[in-house]
Motif scaffolding. Structure first.
Motif, PDB file in Angstrom:
ATOM      1  N   THR A  12      27.075  31.363  37.551  1.00 11.01           N
ATOM      2  CA  THR A  12      27.657  32.619  37.063  1.00 11.01           C
ATOM      3  C   THR A  12      29.107  32.766  37.503  1.00 11.01           C
ATOM      4  OG1 THR A  12      25.501  33.703  37.055  1.00 11.01           O
ATOM      5  CG2 THR A  12      27.441  35.131  37.150  1.00 11.01           C
ATOM      6  N   HIS A  13      29.383  32.502  38.759  1.00 13.16           N
ATOM      7  CA  HIS A  13      30.744  32.677  39.277  1.00 13.16           C
ATOM      8  C   HIS A  13      31.712  31.633  38.730  1.00 13.16           C
ATOM      9  CE1 HIS A  13      29.650  36.011  41.742  1.00 13.16           C
ATOM     10  NE2 HIS A  13      28.764  35.313  42.410  1.00 13.16           N
ATOM     11  N   VAL A  14      31.235  30.427  38.485  1.00 16.17           N
ATOM     12  CA  VAL A  14      32.103  29.410  37.867  1.00 16.17           C
ATOM     13  C   VAL A  14      32.478  29.837  36.456  1.00 16.17           C
ATOM     14  CG1 VAL A  14      32.132  27.048  36.930  1.00 16.17           C
ATOM     15  CG2 VAL A  14      31.377  27.452  39.277  1.00 16.17           C
ATOM     16  N   ARG A  15      31.507  30.325  35.703  1.00 23.30           N
ATOM     17  CA  ARG A  15      31.779  30.794  34.337  1.00 23.30           C
ATOM     18  C   ARG A  15      32.773  31.951  34.317  1.00 23.30           C
ATOM     19  NH1 ARG A  15      25.692  30.692  31.808  1.00 23.30           N
ATOM     20  NH2 ARG A  15      25.589  28.437  31.583  1.00 23.30           N
ATOM     21  N   ARG A  16      32.713  32.785  35.343  1.00 21.88           N
ATOM     22  CA  ARG A  16      33.607  33.948  35.405  1.00 21.88           C
ATOM     23  C   ARG A  16      34.910  33.639  36.149  1.00 21.88           C
ATOM     24  NH1 ARG A  16      31.784  38.961  34.325  1.00 21.88           N
ATOM     25  NH2 ARG A  16      33.111  39.797  35.967  1.00 21.88           N
ATOM     26  N   LYS A  17      35.062  32.383  36.598  1.00 23.50           N
ATOM     27  CA  LYS A  17      36.252  31.933  37.325  1.00 23.50           C
ATOM     28  C   LYS A  17      36.494  32.746  38.604  1.00 23.50           C
ATOM     29  CE  LYS A  17      38.555  30.102  33.223  1.00 23.50           C
ATOM     30  NZ  LYS A  17      37.410  30.043  32.362  1.00 23.50           N
ATOM     31  N   GLU A  18      35.420  33.011  39.329  1.00 23.44           N
ATOM     32  CA  GLU A  18      35.483  33.749  40.586  1.00 23.44           C
ATOM     33  C   GLU A  18      35.352  32.753  41.749  1.00 23.44           C
ATOM     34  OE1 GLU A  18      33.471  37.851  38.863  1.00 23.44           O
ATOM     35  OE2 GLU A  18      32.199  36.393  39.878  1.00 23.44           O
ATOM     36  N   THR A  19      36.436  32.024  41.990  1.00 19.55           N
ATOM     37  CA  THR A  19      36.427  30.924  42.954  1.00 19.55           C
ATOM     38  C   THR A  19      36.019  31.337  44.371  1.00 19.55           C
ATOM     39  OG1 THR A  19      38.110  29.840  41.626  1.00 19.55           O
ATOM     40  CG2 THR A  19      37.784  29.000  43.851  1.00 19.55           C
ATOM     41  N   PRO A  20      36.521  32.449  44.920  1.00 19.85           N
ATOM     42  CA  PRO A  20      36.099  32.803  46.294  1.00 19.85           C
ATOM     43  C   PRO A  20      34.586  32.998  46.411  1.00 19.85           C
ATOM     44  CG  PRO A  20      38.002  34.102  45.644  1.00 19.85           C
ATOM     45  CD  PRO A  20      37.538  33.373  44.419  1.00 19.85           C
ATOM     46  N   MET A  21      33.976  33.539  45.393  1.00 23.59           N
ATOM     47  CA  MET A  21      32.526  33.730  45.427  1.00 23.59           C
ATOM     48  C   MET A  21      31.797  32.395  45.324  1.00 23.59           C
ATOM     49  SD  MET A  21      32.130  36.847  46.041  1.00 23.59           S
ATOM     50  CE  MET A  21      30.375  36.933  45.894  1.00 23.59           C
ATOM     51  N   ALA A  23      31.700  48.712  40.783  1.00 26.31           N
ATOM     52  CA  ALA A  23      32.828  49.409  41.406  1.00 26.31           C
ATOM     53  C   ALA A  23      33.117  48.871  42.811  1.00 26.31           C
ATOM     54  CB  ALA A  23      32.545  50.907  41.477  1.00 26.31           C
ATOM     55  N   ALA A  24      32.087  48.322  43.457  1.00 35.58           N
ATOM     56  CA  ALA A  24      32.249  47.769  44.808  1.00 35.58           C
ATOM     57  C   ALA A  24      32.823  46.352  44.789  1.00 35.58           C
ATOM     58  CB  ALA A  24      30.916  47.780  45.537  1.00 35.58           C
ATOM     59  N   GLY A  25      33.120  45.845  43.612  1.00 39.26           N
ATOM     60  CA  GLY A  25      33.738  44.525  43.521  1.00 39.26           C
ATOM     61  C   GLY A  25      32.821  43.418  43.045  1.00 39.26           C
ATOM     62  N   LEU A  26      31.604  43.759  42.703  1.00 43.18           N
ATOM     63  CA  LEU A  26      30.669  42.756  42.188  1.00 43.18           C
ATOM     64  C   LEU A  26      30.758  42.735  40.656  1.00 43.18           C
ATOM     65  CD1 LEU A  26      27.618  43.482  44.520  1.00 43.18           C
ATOM     66  CD2 LEU A  26      29.393  41.762  44.792  1.00 43.18           C
ATOM     67  N   GLY A  27      31.845  42.175  40.170  1.00 43.09           N
ATOM     68  CA  GLY A  27      32.107  42.154  38.736  1.00 43.09           C
ATOM     69  C   GLY A  27      31.081  41.388  37.930  1.00 43.09           C
ATOM     70  N   TRP A  28      30.410  40.446  38.556  1.00 42.32           N
ATOM     71  CA  TRP A  28      29.404  39.658  37.839  1.00 42.32           C
ATOM     72  C   TRP A  28      28.284  40.525  37.289  1.00 42.32           C
ATOM     73  CZ3 TRP A  28      24.415  39.900  39.463  1.00 42.32           C
ATOM     74  CH2 TRP A  28      24.188  40.356  40.765  1.00 42.32           C
ATOM     75  N   THR A  29      28.088  41.712  37.866  1.00 41.90           N
ATOM     76  CA  THR A  29      27.001  42.584  37.409  1.00 41.90           C
ATOM     77  C   THR A  29      27.195  43.033  35.968  1.00 41.90           C
ATOM     78  OG1 THR A  29      28.104  44.525  38.357  1.00 41.90           O
ATOM     79  CG2 THR A  29      26.460  43.414  39.720  1.00 41.90           C
ATOM     80  N   GLU A  30      28.437  42.973  35.476  1.00 40.27           N
ATOM     81  CA  GLU A  30      28.702  43.345  34.089  1.00 40.27           C
ATOM     82  C   GLU A  30      27.973  42.427  33.112  1.00 40.27           C
ATOM     83  OE1 GLU A  30      32.921  43.010  34.001  1.00 40.27           O
ATOM     84  OE2 GLU A  30      33.220  44.721  35.344  1.00 40.27           O
ATOM     85  N   LEU A  50      15.745  30.214  47.556  1.00 44.31           N
ATOM     86  CA  LEU A  50      17.117  30.695  47.735  1.00 44.31           C
ATOM     87  C   LEU A  50      18.134  29.669  47.248  1.00 44.31           C
ATOM     88  CD1 LEU A  50      16.751  32.515  51.162  1.00 44.31           C
ATOM     89  CD2 LEU A  50      16.985  33.532  48.881  1.00 44.31           C
ATOM     90  N   VAL A  51      17.812  28.390  47.335  1.00 47.70           N
ATOM     91  CA  VAL A  51      18.676  27.361  46.742  1.00 47.70           C
ATOM     92  C   VAL A  51      18.800  27.608  45.243  1.00 47.70           C
ATOM     93  CG1 VAL A  51      18.791  24.903  46.111  1.00 47.70           C
ATOM     94  CG2 VAL A  51      18.322  25.563  48.474  1.00 47.70           C
ATOM     95  N   LEU A  52      17.682  27.901  44.598  1.00 46.08           N
ATOM     96  CA  LEU A  52      17.703  28.158  43.153  1.00 46.08           C
ATOM     97  C   LEU A  52      18.506  29.412  42.820  1.00 46.08           C
ATOM     98  CD1 LEU A  52      14.007  27.263  42.279  1.00 46.08           C
ATOM     99  CD2 LEU A  52      16.060  25.869  41.930  1.00 46.08           C
ATOM    100  N   VAL A  53      18.364  30.439  43.637  1.00 41.03           N
ATOM    101  CA  VAL A  53      19.158  31.658  43.433  1.00 41.03           C
ATOM    102  C   VAL A  53      20.648  31.328  43.559  1.00 41.03           C
ATOM    103  CG1 VAL A  53      19.715  33.922  44.412  1.00 41.03           C
ATOM    104  CG2 VAL A  53      17.337  33.245  44.159  1.00 41.03           C
ATOM    105  N   MET A  54      21.003  30.505  44.531  1.00 43.75           N
ATOM    106  CA  MET A  54      22.410  30.145  44.724  1.00 43.75           C
ATOM    107  C   MET A  54      22.945  29.264  43.595  1.00 43.75           C
ATOM    108  SD  MET A  54      23.820  31.684  47.220  1.00 43.75           S
ATOM    109  CE  MET A  54      22.971  33.022  46.403  1.00 43.75           C
ATOM    110  N   VAL A  55      22.111  28.403  43.042  1.00 43.30           N
ATOM    111  CA  VAL A  55      22.543  27.605  41.886  1.00 43.30           C
ATOM    112  C   VAL A  55      22.886  28.535  40.729  1.00 43.30           C
ATOM    113  CG1 VAL A  55      21.768  25.944  40.134  1.00 43.30           C
ATOM    114  CG2 VAL A  55      21.353  25.494  42.559  1.00 43.30           C
ATOM    115  N   GLY A  56      22.042  29.539  40.515  1.00 40.62           N
ATOM    116  CA  GLY A  56      22.336  30.527  39.471  1.00 40.62           C
ATOM    117  C   GLY A  56      23.597  31.316  39.765  1.00 40.62           C
ATOM    118  N   ALA A  57      23.787  31.693  41.022  1.00 41.30           N
ATOM    119  CA  ALA A  57      24.986  32.449  41.405  1.00 41.30           C
ATOM    120  C   ALA A  57      26.243  31.605  41.226  1.00 41.30           C
ATOM    121  CB  ALA A  57      24.869  32.904  42.864  1.00 41.30           C
ATOM    122  N   ILE A  58      26.173  30.349  41.633  1.00 39.30           N
ATOM    123  CA  ILE A  58      27.338  29.466  41.478  1.00 39.30           C
ATOM    124  C   ILE A  58      27.680  29.300  40.005  1.00 39.30           C
ATOM    125  CG2 ILE A  58      28.113  27.068  41.748  1.00 39.30           C
ATOM    126  CD1 ILE A  58      26.501  27.084  44.438  1.00 39.30           C
TER     127      ILE A  58
END
Length: 124
Positions: free
Chosen positions: A91-100, A33-40, A81-89
Motif C-alpha cells: 500500500t505504501h509503495v503504491r502511494r509513494k510513502e517512502t518513510p512508512m 487527519a492524524a497523518g494516516l493518508g493510506w486510510t483514504e 503480522l508478516v502478511l499484514v506488513m507485506v500488505g502495508a508495504i
C-alpha cells in the motif's frame, strides 16, 4: 538468542497493540487527519479489520508463551503480522510513502526473526 526473540516479540507486540487499538477506536476521518493518508484507500470496515488483525497478532506474540498454552501460536502470530506488513508495504509503495515503507520493512524483519526463531531452533 531466546532473550533477543523475547525482546523482538515484546517490541512488536507493543507496536501492533498500539496501532491496532488506534485503528479500532478512531474513525477513518480522524486517522486520515492524524497523518494516516493510506486510510483514504480503504473502507472503515477494512481499517477496523486491519486493526483487529494487529491486536490479535500482538496478543498472539506474547500470551501463548507466557501462559504456556499452545505456544506454537507465537510463530503463527508472527507469520500473520508478516502478511499484514507485506500488505502495508504494498500500500505504501503504491502511494509513494517512502518513510512508512522503511518502518514497515523494519517491523517485517522483526516479525520474520520471531517466526524463524520460534518455528526453528528456539521453539518453546
Amino acid at each position: 538468542m531466546n532473550i533477543a526473540l523475547w525482546i523482538a516479540a515484546a517490541l512488536l507486540a507493543l507496536a501492533f497493540l498500539a496501532t491496532g487499538l488506534l485503528k479500532i477506536t478512531q474513525s477513518k476521518e480522524k486517522l486520515a487527519a492524524a497523518g494516516l493518508g493510506w486510510t483514504e484507500s480503504f473502507s472503515p470496515s477494512a481499517i477496523k479489520a486491519i486493526g483487529v488483525a494487529e491486536v490479535l497478532g500482538a496478543i498472539g506474540l506474547i500470551l501463548p508463551a507466557v501462559l504456556d498454552v499452545a505456544p506454537v501460536l507465537v510463530p503463527i502470530a508472527a507469520v500473520g503480522l508478516v502478511l499484514v506488513m507485506v500488505g502495508a508495504i504494498t500500500t505504501h509503495v503504491r502511494r509513494k510513502e517512502t518513510p512508512m515503507v522503511v518502518l514497515n520493512v523494519v517491523l517485517l524483519a522483526l516479525a520474520l526473526f520471531v517466526a524463524w526463531g520460534r518455528f526453528g531452533p528456539y521453539a518453546f
